[in-house]
Scaffold this motif. Structure first.
Motif, PDB file in Angstrom:
ATOM      1  N   HIS A  48       4.051  -3.908  -4.765  1.00 57.15           N
ATOM      2  CA  HIS A  48       2.700  -4.290  -5.168  1.00 57.15           C
ATOM      3  C   HIS A  48       2.707  -5.523  -6.079  1.00 57.15           C
ATOM      4  N   ALA A  49       3.674  -6.386  -5.887  1.00 52.83           N
ATOM      5  CA  ALA A  49       3.813  -7.570  -6.751  1.00 52.83           C
ATOM      6  C   ALA A  49       2.555  -8.435  -6.745  1.00 52.83           C
ATOM      7  N   GLU A  50       1.785  -8.389  -5.675  1.00 51.45           N
ATOM      8  CA  GLU A  50       0.562  -9.186  -5.588  1.00 51.45           C
ATOM      9  C   GLU A  50      -0.585  -8.563  -6.383  1.00 51.45           C
ATOM     10  N   ARG A  51      -0.335  -7.429  -7.032  1.00 53.06           N
ATOM     11  CA  ARG A  51      -1.329  -6.734  -7.853  1.00 53.06           C
ATOM     12  C   ARG A  51      -0.809  -6.655  -9.301  1.00 53.06           C
TER      13      ARG A  51
END
Length: 95
Positions: A48-51
């Protein structure tokens, strides 16, 4: 005699997100494949690196592993079990 340490066995199970953690992750649950809670959380952060808000939230959540509170224990020392469950509980107001 010198003690030898065997690597922790990798286990598979389920991470369940509650309240704000569920909202920020965008999913209610997902699988883990890890030996320790620290490894499972690192994998969740990577997935979930994009969050970024979710990634930060994981650092302040409380955790139950197989219904047992983790509390202040070092997450790297909390072993996960095959078929187990990690509950992710974000901080909440009230009491």
């Amino acid at each position: 005699m010198t003690a030898t340490f065997e690597p922790s066995a990798v286990a598979t199970g389920t991470i369940r997100y509650w309240a704000a953690a569920k909202s920020e992750a965008g999913v209610a649950e997902e699988p883990y494949r890890a030996a320790t809670l620290a490894e499972a959380l690192a994998q969740a952060k990577e997935r979930h690196a994009e969050r970024p808000k979710f990634v930060r939230l994981l650092d302040i959540c409380s955790y139950l592993v197989d219904s047992e509170p983790v509390g202040g224990r070092d997450r790297a020392l909390v072993r996960l079990t095959e078929g187990g469950t990690v509950e992710v509980l974000p901080p909440f107001a009230g009491g």
